[in-house]
Design an enzyme around this catalytic site. Structure first.
Site, PDB file in Angstrom:
ATOM      1  N   GLU A 299      14.008  50.358  27.858  1.00 37.19           N
ATOM      2  CA  GLU A 299      13.828  51.044  29.490  1.00 37.19           C
ATOM      3  C   GLU A 299      15.016  52.615  29.700  1.00 37.19           C
ATOM      4  OE1 GLU A 299      17.299  49.011  31.309  1.00 37.19           O
ATOM      5  OE2 GLU A 299      15.531  46.871  31.780  1.00 37.19           O
ATOM      6  N   ASP A 378      16.261  38.382  31.315  1.00 34.81           N
ATOM      7  CA  ASP A 378      17.623  39.408  31.402  1.00 34.81           C
ATOM      8  C   ASP A 378      18.204  38.866  32.495  1.00 34.81           C
ATOM      9  OD1 ASP A 378      18.908  41.750  31.515  1.00 34.81           O
ATOM     10  OD2 ASP A 378      17.335  42.335  33.172  1.00 34.81           O
ATOM     11  N   GLU A 406      24.537  39.899  38.360  1.00 36.35           N
ATOM     12  CA  GLU A 406      23.880  41.280  38.740  1.00 36.35           C
ATOM     13  C   GLU A 406      22.632  40.775  39.456  1.00 36.35           C
ATOM     14  OE1 GLU A 406      22.080  43.113  35.816  1.00 36.35           O
ATOM     15  OE2 GLU A 406      20.447  44.281  36.815  1.00 36.35           O
TER      16      GLU A 406
HETATM   17  C1  GCU Z   1      19.511  44.984  33.473  1.00 34.93           C
HETATM   18  C2  GCU Z   1      20.057  45.926  33.963  1.00 34.93           C
HETATM   19  C3  GCU Z   1      20.175  47.634  33.887  1.00 34.93           C
HETATM   20  C4  GCU Z   1      20.659  47.403  32.470  1.00 34.93           C
HETATM   21  C5  GCU Z   1      19.362  46.698  31.433  1.00 34.93           C
HETATM   22  C6  GCU Z   1      20.639  46.315  30.273  1.00 34.93           C
HETATM   23  O1  GCU Z   1      18.308  45.446  33.054  1.00 34.93           O
HETATM   24  O2  GCU Z   1      18.839  46.046  35.243  1.00 34.93           O
HETATM   25  O3  GCU Z   1      20.700  47.941  34.620  1.00 34.93           O
HETATM   26  O4  GCU Z   1      20.462  48.799  32.101  1.00 34.93           O
HETATM   27  O5  GCU Z   1      19.465  44.816  31.834  1.00 34.93           O
HETATM   28  O6  GCU Z   1      21.151  45.533  30.235  1.00 34.93           O
HETATM   29  O7  GCU Z   1      20.326  47.293  29.373  1.00 34.93           O
END
Ligand code: GCU
Length: 697
Positions: A299, A378, A406
């Site tokens: 990400e 996730d 979340e």
């Molecule tokens: C999810 C979450 C993110 C977080 C990511 C992670 O995607 O939405 O905010 O950074 O998990 O676990 O790294």
């Protein structure tokens, strides 16, 4: 900041009214009748050696006894009956005739015995932390009206590492945090007043948590600046009396971003030397520092792929610098490409963790732990377990569970996650056709790994109730309890929590337990059908219903709903092949439609809406029915709560009622959004004629 519990109360004078901040450590006063069975408890406490943690243990015992039983327990040695607090070697010296049970690190023994005419209540730990845990266990028993008159109980943690992760940013905002701003950071710095950090550590210690990563995994390299490390020391000082190790999330590009080097290539000796110096500097300030949590190549986070290196190269380089100090690296398996081509039906985000880490099995150092989210996507409301748990045999593992809700209602909706976690932990991977549940794998028991454990993404904040909703605290409590003993059932865990949080009125306990235990299924019913995913707004707030947001983008949370059918084909025969990542015995369950359980059907298979489930219903009718059932059940939560006025204090009664009424309305919004969407897509009418009409909220 030395002893934060006693920023709440120092054990002298009148105890303050219990506050939300004390969560399950309320120590509500007993009436005379229910205090009677504890009349035999000693009025003196003797601590066998000095340490910060034992000092907390002693003060906690004194405070708990005073607040619950109105008993004044004096510290000091002398004759007469006494509580004896100490580690195993000290206890042996003091009472040589003792036959101590074997205790693992952090384990404890509660025992009533007699020695030289004295009646002793022993709280013995394998180490100081174990003693503290023993004190909390004893006080919990008193709060829950358990019989302790002849106790002889040894408790051992199931896994060595039981950490929470906080996703706190240095500006004070918490990523996916719903309980207010950070208790650690504000305006780019560590807070001056760390009272809450100490109170948090006390809560964590009371459920056996021994480490906390304090900053977001999307890490800010500024935590490594020389002027920041003394600030982190402040947090470590607040944690230390409670035996909680402080840890940091690390950005692998720090040596470069901070301007010290022109590279962060993990195999470059300059980079290794930078980390070694930095880590030595941290340990000079914080000798009991725990280590790092690392999110890399995920990400948008930088990682070893920038230089064509592997995750093992990166993890080991850091682990080697931590090793002499006893630190560990939790290296996250949450690595995937979020620009996947959605048009390609063979692409599958679920495969990413295994594809990235399975080939590296055996290459990680002994103080690296691969931290694996419970499911392959996730933290969705329903996922199978990650196949990577079975895919690593020569590597330490930890399971990552998300306490902050979340995708499961963000603490505005009730969703007790312990039953879900328990399913994951109990899931049998059938490695080599043997009983190999996930819990045994993460504790390193199957392949005899040196370490392993649990990481829970907690994200508590400055709100009085920590998570923004006092009922949601059952998830934090339950995480700790499962990390300590994953064999505990959700029923046992919730009963403990409810008694500690709301008292022992049987009606209250029954009602709240029932609400909590049913809440995950209720939430699943009105949000996500048959393992298709939560259908929340995936590209936005992860909260509202927005089923189209999953599709036609690179995030890979696809449900593949079209005019004919719904679900991701992850089979070996015709799909993405994800099922092939599981051991053969598990493949045999998920691959054939005939044996795939309904609750995960759409995770593994794409089927027509008219496909008939094991339950006898068609998929489409199940979706309609479950959403209507779920909305009705959500309304029922509020109705159950309404039986409790006068039995629960008014402030909490009103606050929770408002939330449950809100949840009932949200459930209707969910029901109608999902049912109308799927009706328009499929054109198949609801047999009960409900869908398509305007709703009457
Ligand atoms: C999810 C979450 C993110 C977080 C990511 C992670 O995607 O939405 O905010 O950074 O998990 O676990 O790294």
């Amino acid at each position: 900041m030395v002893n934060a519990a006693f920023a709440v109360w120092n054990g002298t004078g009148a105890p303050p009214a219990a506050s939300e901040t004390e969560a399950w450590l309320r120590y509500a006063p007993r009436d005379a009748e229910s205090a009677k069975p504890y009349a035999q408890l000693p009025s003196r406490v003797e601590v066998l050696h000095e340490s910060l943690v034992l000092d907390s243990a002693q003060k906690e015992l004194i405070a708990g006894m005073s607040r619950m039983l109105g008993r004044s327990v004096q510290a000091g040695s002398g004759g007469g009956n006494a509580f004896l607090l100490g580690s195993a070697p000290e206890a042996r010296k003091r009472v040589p005739e003792l036959k101590l049970p074997a205790l693992k690190p952090d384990g404890y023994w509660l025992k009533v015995t007699r020695s030289r005419g004295q009646r002793l209540f022993l709280i013995i730990g394998s180490n100081d932390r174990g003693v503290l845990y023993g004190v909390f266990a004893l006080l919990s028993k008193i709060a829950r009206e358990q019989d302790i008159s002849n106790i002889d109980e040894a408790e051992q943690p199931f896994a060595r590492l039981r950490w929470v992760n906080q996703w706190d940013n240095l500006d004070g905002h918490i990523e996916r945090g719903y309980g207010g701003p950070s208790i650690f950071f504000a305006d780019g710095k560590v807070r001056y007043d760390l009272t809450r950090a100490g109170q948090y550590a006390r809560l964590l210690a009371s459920i056996g948590i021994n480490g906390c990563t304090i900053n977001n995994v999307n890490a800010d390299p500024r935590v490594f600046r020389p002027d920041f490390i003394p600030q982190i020391k402040g947090i470590a000082d607040a944690f230390r009396p409670w035996g909680v190790q402080v840890a940091l999330a690390a950005d692998l590009s720090a040596p470069k971003v901070l301007g010290d080097l022109d590279t962060f290539d993990p195999v470059d000796p300059k980079v290794a030397a930078w980390w070694k110096n930095k880590i030595d500097e941290i340990y000079r300030a914080i000798p009991d520092f725990g280590g790092f949590t690392i999110k890399a190549d995920s990400e948008g986070q930088p990682g070893p792929s920038t230089y064509g290196r592997t995750h093992a190269d990166a993890a080991n380089m850091i682990a080697r610098a931590l090793k002499p100090h006893g630190g560990v690296v939790f290296y996250r398996a949450f690595v995937y490409n979020h620009h996947l081509d959605w048009r390609n039906l063979k692409n599958d985000r679920a495969k990413a963790a295994y594809d990235n880490f399975h080939p590296l099995d055996g290459e990680f150092d002994d103080n690296v732990i691969i931290q694996i989210k419970n499911g392959p996507i996730d933290f969705q409301v329903r996922e199978p377990v990650s196949p990577l748990f079975a895919g690593l045999r020569r590597t330490n593992e930890a399971i990552e569970l998300q306490i902050t809700q979340e995708y499961t209602g963000q603490q505005r909706q009730l969703c007790f996650l312990v039953p879900m976690w328990k399913e994951a932990l109990d899931f049998d991977m059938r490695i080599n056709d043997k009983h190999t549940p996930v819990k045994a794998l993460v504790a390193g028991r199957v392949f005899h790994r040196p370490t392993g454990g649990f990481a829970g993404v907690a994200n508590v904040g400055m709100d009085a109730s920590w998570l923004g909703n006092s009922l949601a605290m059952a998830n934090l409590y339950g995480f700790g309890r499962l990390a300590w003993d994953p064999d505990l059932g959700p029923e046992k865990i919730i009963e403990e929590w409810t008694r500690l949080t709301f008292g022992n009125d049987p009606e209250v306990v029954r009602t709240i337990d029932r609400m909590q235990l049913s809440s995950w299924h209720i939430y699943e019913n009105y949000t996500g059908p048959l393992g298709a995913g939560t259908l929340t707004n995936v590209t936005g707030n992860h909260y509202d219903p927005a089923p189209e947001s999953s599709e036609r983008n690179g995030w890979g949370q696809w449900h593949r709903a079209d005019r004919e059918g719904i679900g991701m084909d992850r089979t070996l025969a015709t799909g993405t092949g994800f099922i092939g990542q599981y051991p053969p015995a598990v493949q045999k369950i998920y691959e054939p439609l005939a044996s795939c359980p309904d609750r995960l059907l759409l995770f593994f298979h794409h089927v027509p809406y008219t496909h008939v489930l094991h339950s006898g219903k068609t998929v489409i009718q199940h979706i309609y029915d479950s959403h209507y059932d779920g909305a009705e059940e959500a309304a029922g939560l509020g109705e159950q709560w309404k039986t409790l006025p006068g039995r629960v204090d008014e402030a909490r009664y009103e606050e929770i009622l408002a939330l449950l009424e809100y949840q009932a309305r949200e459930a209707i919004v969910w029901r109608d959004t999902i049912c109308n969407w799927i009706y328009q897509l499929s054109g198949i009418a609801d047999q009960k004629g409900r869908v398509g009409r305007r709703s009457q909220p």
